[in-house]
Design an enzyme around this catalytic site. Structure first.
Site, PDB file in Angstrom:
ATOM      1  N   HIS A  37       0.863  -1.192   0.000  1.00 19.02           N
ATOM      2  CA  HIS A  37       0.000   0.000   0.000  1.00 19.02           C
ATOM      3  C   HIS A  37       0.890   1.230   0.000  1.00 19.02           C
ATOM      4  O   HIS A  37       2.089   1.125   0.304  1.00 19.02           O
ATOM      5  CB  HIS A  37      -0.888   0.009   1.249  1.00 19.02           C
ATOM      6  CG  HIS A  37      -0.075   0.058   2.499  1.00 19.02           C
ATOM      7  ND1 HIS A  37       0.417  -1.085   3.095  1.00 19.02           N
ATOM      8  CD2 HIS A  37       0.396   1.100   3.220  1.00 19.02           C
ATOM      9  CE1 HIS A  37       1.143  -0.749   4.147  1.00 19.02           C
ATOM     10  NE2 HIS A  37       1.161   0.574   4.250  1.00 19.02           N
ATOM     11  N   HIS A 121       5.920   6.213  -0.749  1.00 19.47           N
ATOM     12  CA  HIS A 121       6.652   4.991  -1.076  1.00 19.47           C
ATOM     13  C   HIS A 121       5.749   3.794  -0.807  1.00 19.47           C
ATOM     14  O   HIS A 121       4.769   3.895  -0.076  1.00 19.47           O
ATOM     15  CB  HIS A 121       7.915   4.874  -0.213  1.00 19.47           C
ATOM     16  CG  HIS A 121       7.599   4.727   1.252  1.00 19.47           C
ATOM     17  ND1 HIS A 121       7.319   5.806   2.062  1.00 19.47           N
ATOM     18  CD2 HIS A 121       7.478   3.635   2.046  1.00 19.47           C
ATOM     19  CE1 HIS A 121       7.061   5.385   3.284  1.00 19.47           C
ATOM     20  NE2 HIS A 121       7.138   4.061   3.304  1.00 19.47           N
TER      21      HIS A 121
HETATM   22  P1  2AM Z   1       6.105   2.126   6.189  1.00 17.37           P
HETATM   23  O1  2AM Z   1       5.560   1.171   5.195  1.00 17.37           O
HETATM   24  O2  2AM Z   1       7.036   3.122   5.600  1.00 17.37           O
HETATM   25  O3  2AM Z   1       6.657   1.450   7.411  1.00 17.37           O
HETATM   26  C1  2AM Z   1       1.003   1.017   8.476  1.00 17.37           C
HETATM   27  O4  2AM Z   1       1.809   0.783   9.575  1.00 17.37           O
HETATM   28  C2  2AM Z   1       1.611   2.002   7.543  1.00 17.37           C
HETATM   29  O5  2AM Z   1       1.800   3.251   8.204  1.00 17.37           O
HETATM   30  C3  2AM Z   1       2.964   1.583   7.004  1.00 17.37           C
HETATM   31  O6  2AM Z   1       2.932   1.748   5.616  1.00 17.37           O
HETATM   32  C4  2AM Z   1       3.955   2.528   7.607  1.00 17.37           C
HETATM   33  O7  2AM Z   1       4.903   2.994   6.715  1.00 17.37           O
HETATM   34  C5  2AM Z   1       3.106   3.729   7.938  1.00 17.37           C
HETATM   35  N1  2AM Z   1       3.625   4.475   9.064  1.00 17.37           N
HETATM   36  C6  2AM Z   1       3.971   5.783   9.048  1.00 17.37           C
HETATM   37  N2  2AM Z   1       4.354   6.186  10.253  1.00 17.37           N
HETATM   38  C7  2AM Z   1       4.290   5.122  11.083  1.00 17.37           C
HETATM   39  C8  2AM Z   1       4.606   4.914  12.452  1.00 17.37           C
HETATM   40  N3  2AM Z   1       5.027   5.898  13.242  1.00 17.37           N
HETATM   41  N4  2AM Z   1       4.427   3.676  12.944  1.00 17.37           N
HETATM   42  C9  2AM Z   1       4.004   2.673  12.161  1.00 17.37           C
HETATM   43  N5  2AM Z   1       3.689   2.812  10.861  1.00 17.37           N
HETATM   44  C10 2AM Z   1       3.836   4.015  10.312  1.00 17.37           C
END
Ligand code: 2AM
Length: 178
Positions: A37, A121
């Protein structure tokens, strides 16, 4: 409930991204294709009242659909170590506008503002002491990656349960874009 707002991706694109997961990088935990996603806003833990306010605010948002092209690959670092391998997004003002609208809507719903810079991303793998030379090779090899554009016609409020191996994401509400 642990919530985040994201774009889900069509299966053709997921299949394309899943092709990356064959590369041999020790210490890489590849994200399963059903979990890919593009996060627009991480919200975190909410109670049911907050979740309802968030839903109302997002449902009231008016946005237009737009094309999205994934392009390039890269890594995020923390304390000098690579933590994530991702597919990037070709420059996209409509995506930035949607993100800004979501941010405004969530702040109206009482959420604190997001301080982190938006770096769109799709996470391909989480990294646990993966050799930096292998990662650099991977990035070099795939840097010219450019997927076919896909039409973004909605965004989604997801809930996330942290599983043993991988998180389990559930699409709670889809919000159409006109
Ligand atoms: P990431 O893929 O770059 O880890 C669900 O957890 C989504 O929220 C993930 O895509 C994650 O990004 C994003 N996300 C952004 N900030 C976050 C945080 N502080 N903790 C966990 N997930 C985060």
């Amino acid at each position: 409930m642990r919530l985040f707002v994201a774009l889900d991706l069509p299966w053709e694109l997921r299949a394309r991204l899943a092709g990356f997961a064959t590369a041999g990088i020790p210490g890489a935990r590849w994200v399963p294709a059903e979990n890919y996603h593009l996060t627009l806003r991480f919200i975190g833990e909410t109670n049911s009242v907050q979740a309802e306010d968030i839903d109302h605010a997002l449902a009231a948002l008016r946005g237009r659909g737009f094309p999205l092209t994934l392009a390039g690959v890269g890594t995020f670092q923390k304390a000098g170590r690579s933590t994530q391998l991702w597919a990037g997004v070709a420059r996209n003002e409509a995506l930035e506008r949607l993100r800004a609208k979501i941010e405004t809507a969530l702040q109206r719903a009482g959420m604190a503002g997001e301080r982190r810079r938006f770096q769109p991303h799709v996470t391909l793998a989480r990294l646990d002491a993966a050799p930096e030379a292998k990662l650099a090779g991977f990035v070099q090899q795939h840097n010219l990656f450019r997927a076919e554009p896909v039409a973004v016609e909605h965004f989604t409020l997801f809930s996330s349960r942290l599983g043993k191996e991988q998180a389990v994401y559930t699409a709670e509400v889809e919000y159409p874009l006109g």
